[in-house]
Every structure is written in structure tokens, then in C-alpha cells.
Motif scaffolding. Structure first.
Motif, short mmCIF file in Angstrom:
data_model
loop_
_atom_site.label_atom_id
_atom_site.label_comp_id
_atom_site.label_asym_id
_atom_site.label_seq_id
_atom_site.Cartn_x
_atom_site.Cartn_y
_atom_site.Cartn_z
N PRO A 92 -32.22 -43.40 -34.18
CA PRO A 92 -32.90 -43.18 -32.90
C PRO A 92 -33.63 -44.44 -32.42
CG PRO A 92 -34.10 -42.14 -34.71
CD PRO A 92 -32.86 -42.72 -35.31
N GLU A 110 -34.39 -36.79 -31.55
CA GLU A 110 -32.94 -36.62 -31.63
C GLU A 110 -32.22 -37.04 -30.34
OE1 GLU A 110 -31.27 -36.13 -34.28
OE2 GLU A 110 -32.99 -35.70 -35.59
N ARG A 129 -31.00 -40.89 -29.99
CA ARG A 129 -29.86 -41.43 -30.74
C ARG A 129 -28.74 -41.72 -29.75
NH1 ARG A 129 -30.76 -40.43 -36.23
NH2 ARG A 129 -31.92 -38.53 -36.67
#
Ligand SMILES: Cc1cc2nc3c(=O)[nH]c(=O)nc-3n(C[C@H](O)[C@H](O)[C@H](O)COP(=O)(O)O)c2cc1C
Ligand SMILES: CC(C)CC(=O)C(=O)O
Length: 348
Positions: free
Chosen positions: A189, A179, A182
Motif C-alpha cells: 500500500p 487496502e 494498493r
């Protein structure tokens, strides 16, 4: 669960084999992975007696931050593979135990969400060849309130992990992603890249873009420890990446004394790799580590019972450390001096 070994055994029955092997495994023939644990086994303690240790204080301060015990959470990837609580669960447990969590760049939850638990968070990163992206990520982790940047310097390329190759384990299952890779928190990502062109100038580059303390993770050679001091690092972590990078690299606890000597008290020396017992923590502290970090045991606790399981693992270690300290005659970390550690035969 009355020992960290129990946690691993339970996790092994719960995880898919490919995921268990990703967590448990090391590079190539796993010699370094085994050495990390075996090397602690070779160390013995010379306890002191009648020292009036009725009240103990396990607290330490690292980079100006008080820890309730000298055991931190090492950065490990993909916590949601272990349990839906993911990194947030680990963070809550670390916060409840009064210690620091080092969040992996390859976390499966965003740094903002993990930081919102209130845990004291350090952020681990692999400096990406795209320096503009790296700088934006540094801004992001600063804004999230991370208190230090942990730069992994032992990964110019990715280690070759035979267990992953055998399982053909490469990608995260659908619904899980890195995460923090990103771009804007919502875009696709990026893949985590490893940059073999990195050299010591990266420390100055980072110093130029952030005021956060810079911790170099993956130092084993005493000359590199001196270079870390010279380039203005704020701390080093003696680590071989849990045996996942250079197979054949020296065990962390065997590398520690020379690094401590080279640094000469100019910055804190931390250690990870193979810490499974209170006596291992005692050994590392007595040999000069300011604190240790644990990787796999946290993942086993998370697998078994999410946040609660990580809490159990950390509290087992605290309890074990407290008992090891009393039995060594130490009422505080500073009382653990080098003479408490013995390797080989007593010569008298
Ligand atoms: C499954 C797994 C994932 C890891 N991911 C990272 C990572 O993303 N970044 C990093 O710097 N180190 C990573 N490490 C290395 C740990 O930070 C640490 O050096 C090592 O696990 C310590 O050894 P231990 O597992 O014996 O406690 C990982 C280790 C494991 C086992
Ligand atoms: C998947 C990687 C980014 C993390 C990892 O496995 C490691 O650093 O050992």
C-alpha cells in the motif's frame, strides 16, 4: 446501550488507549472537537403542537438515492482497529438501516469487498499528488459500484493530533493496511498523501475523468460554498473533519445556515460533526441540511459489537429522531422548518 454516549463509554473500556484516542481525538487543543457538540447544545427547539403526526416518514432522497432516514455513515479510517468485522461490518449495518455509507480512502478492507455487501457506497478520497494513481483509484471505485465521489478538501496538510503524538501512534498494527492504496489490489500500500497545492481546478479535473457525482467534504465558508456550486460540485458537506484538522474552526452547526443561504437550493448541503441525538438531526435539517453523517458513534458501535453494534447505533439514532420529530410536530423531514430552531432567549 441505550444512548450513543453509552456506546462511547463501553468502547473506551474495550479499545487499547492509543486506538481509543486515535478515534476520539481532535487536533491541537480540541476546541473545535468540543465546539461541534457544545454548539448543538446551544440550540433549542420551538416545538409545534396538535399537528396530527400519528404517522411519520423519515425518508429523504440525496443525489437521487432514497435513504430510510437522513443519517448517513461519515467516512472514518481503520475500522478493523475497532473490530474484526471492519468496514464490511459497518457496511452491512448501513445497508440493513437503509442508508449510505461513505467509505474512507483509509479503509482497512478493499472497496470491492465492502461494496459486495450490497450497501449504497460513496467513496471518500484525498486527491493524491500522483494524479495517475488517483485516476486509477477512481476507475476502481467506479468498477466497484460506488455511487459518488466524496473529495475531502479540508486537509491540505494533516492536523496535529497531540493524543497520537503522545502514544506515538503512527502505523497500523501488523496485518492491517489501507487496502485501497494498493496499486493492483495486491502490491504494497502507498501512504495516504495530503496535497497543499490543490486548488479549485481539481473539481474540473475530476469532472473530466468521471461521471460520478462529486461531493466536496469540508466546506465551512459561504464563499467556498458558492465556489463549489460554480465549479460544478454536486453536493457539499459542511464539516470541520470532526475537529481533527483546523483547531479553532467554527462548529459545523454554526457554519450551516450561511452555507445553506449561499447555495440557495442549487445543490444539497450535508453536515457532519457532533451529531449525537435525534434533536441534533432535527436542528441540522431545520437549518437546511439535506441529511447528516455520523463518524465517531459508528466507530463506538463497531467496537462494542461489530456489525450488530453499528446497527444498534444507527437504530438508536433513528428512534431518537422519530421521537424528536413527533415532539416537534413534524411528520416528515420537509415539515422541519427553520422556525423550529431557536438560539438564545425567546423575545416574547
Ligand atoms: C477516527 C476518525 C477517522 C476519520 N477518517 C476520515 C477519513 O479518512 N476521511 C475523511 O474525509 N474524514 C475522516 N474523518 C472525519 C469524519 O468523516 C467526519 O468528518 C467526522 O468524524 C464527523 O464528526 P463526528 O465524529 O463528531 O460525527 C475521520 C474522523 C474520525 C473520528
Ligand atoms: C489516518 C487518516 C488518513 C484519516 C484520519 O485520521 C482523518 O482523516 O482524520
Amino acid at each position: 446501550m441505550i444512548s450513543l454516549a453509552d456506546a462511547e463509554r463501553a468502547a473506551a473500556t474495550l479499545l487499547e488507549p492509543a486506538h481509543y484516542d486515535f478515534f476520539a481525538g481532535g487536533a491541537d487543543d480540541e476546541r473545535t472537537l468540543r465546539s461541534n457538540v457544545d454548539a448543538f447544545d446551544r440550540h433549542r427547539l420551538l416545538p409545534r403542537v396538535l399537528r396530527g403526526v400519528g404517522k411519520r416518514d423519515l425518508g429523504v432522497e440525496v443525489l437521487g438515492q432514497p435513504l430510510s432516514m437522513p443519517v448517513m455513515v461519515a467516512p472514518t479510517a481503520f475500522h478493523r482497529l475497532a473490530h474484526p468485522d471492519g468496514e464490511v461490518g459497518t457496511a452491512r449495518a448501513a445497508a440493513a438501516s437503509g442508508t449510505v455509507m461513505i467509505l474512507s480512502m483509509a479503509a482497512t478492507q478493499p472497496v470491492e469487498q465492502v461494496a459486495a455487501t450490497g450497501v449504497r457506497l460513496w467513496f471518500q478520497m484525498y486527491v493524491q499528488p500522483d494524479r495517475a494513481f488517483t485516476e486509477r483509484l477512481v476507475r476502481r471505485v467506479e468498477a466497484a459500484g460506488c455511487a459518488a465521489l466524496v473529495v475531502s478538501v479540508d486537509s491540505p496538510v494533516f492536523g496535529r493530533r497531540l493524543r497520537d503524538l503522545r502514544h506515538d501512534f503512527g502505523d497500523l498494527p501488523a496485518g492491517l493496511a489501507c487496502e485501497n492504496m494498493r496499486e493492483s489490489g495486491t502490491g504494497p500500500p502507498r501512504a495516504v498523501a495530503f496535497d497543499a497545492a490543490l486548488d479549485w481546478s481539481v473539481v474540473g479535473w475530476l469532472r473530466g475523468i468521471t461521471t460520478l457525482p462529486i461531493v466536496l467534504k469540508g466546506i465551512l465558508h459561504p464563499d467556498d460554498a458558492r465556489l463549489a456550486v460554480g465549479h460544478g460540485a454536486d453536493a457539499v458537506i459542511v464539516s470541520n473533519h470532526g475537529g481533527r484538522q483546523l483547531d479553532g474552526a467554527v462548529a459545523s452547526i454554526d457554519a450551516l445556515p450561511a452555507v445553506v443561504e449561499a447555495v440557495g437550493g442549487r445543490l444539497p448541503v450535508l453536515l457532519d460533526g457532533g451529531v449525537r441525538r435525534g434533536t441534533d438531526v432535527v436542528t441540522a435539517l431545520a437549518l437546511g441540511a439535506a441529511a447528516v453523517a455520523v463518524g465517531r458513534p459508528v466507530l463506538w458501535g463497531l467496537t462494542v459489537a461489530g456489525e450488530h453494534g453499528v446497527r444498534q447505533v444507527l437504530e438508536l439514532l433513528r428512534d431518537d429522531l422519530d421521537r424528536a420529530m413527533v415532539l416537534c410536530g413534524a411528520d416528515r423531514v420537509a415539515a422541519l422548518t427553520r422556525d423550529v430552531v431557536h438560539v438564545g432567549r425567546c423575545s416574547w
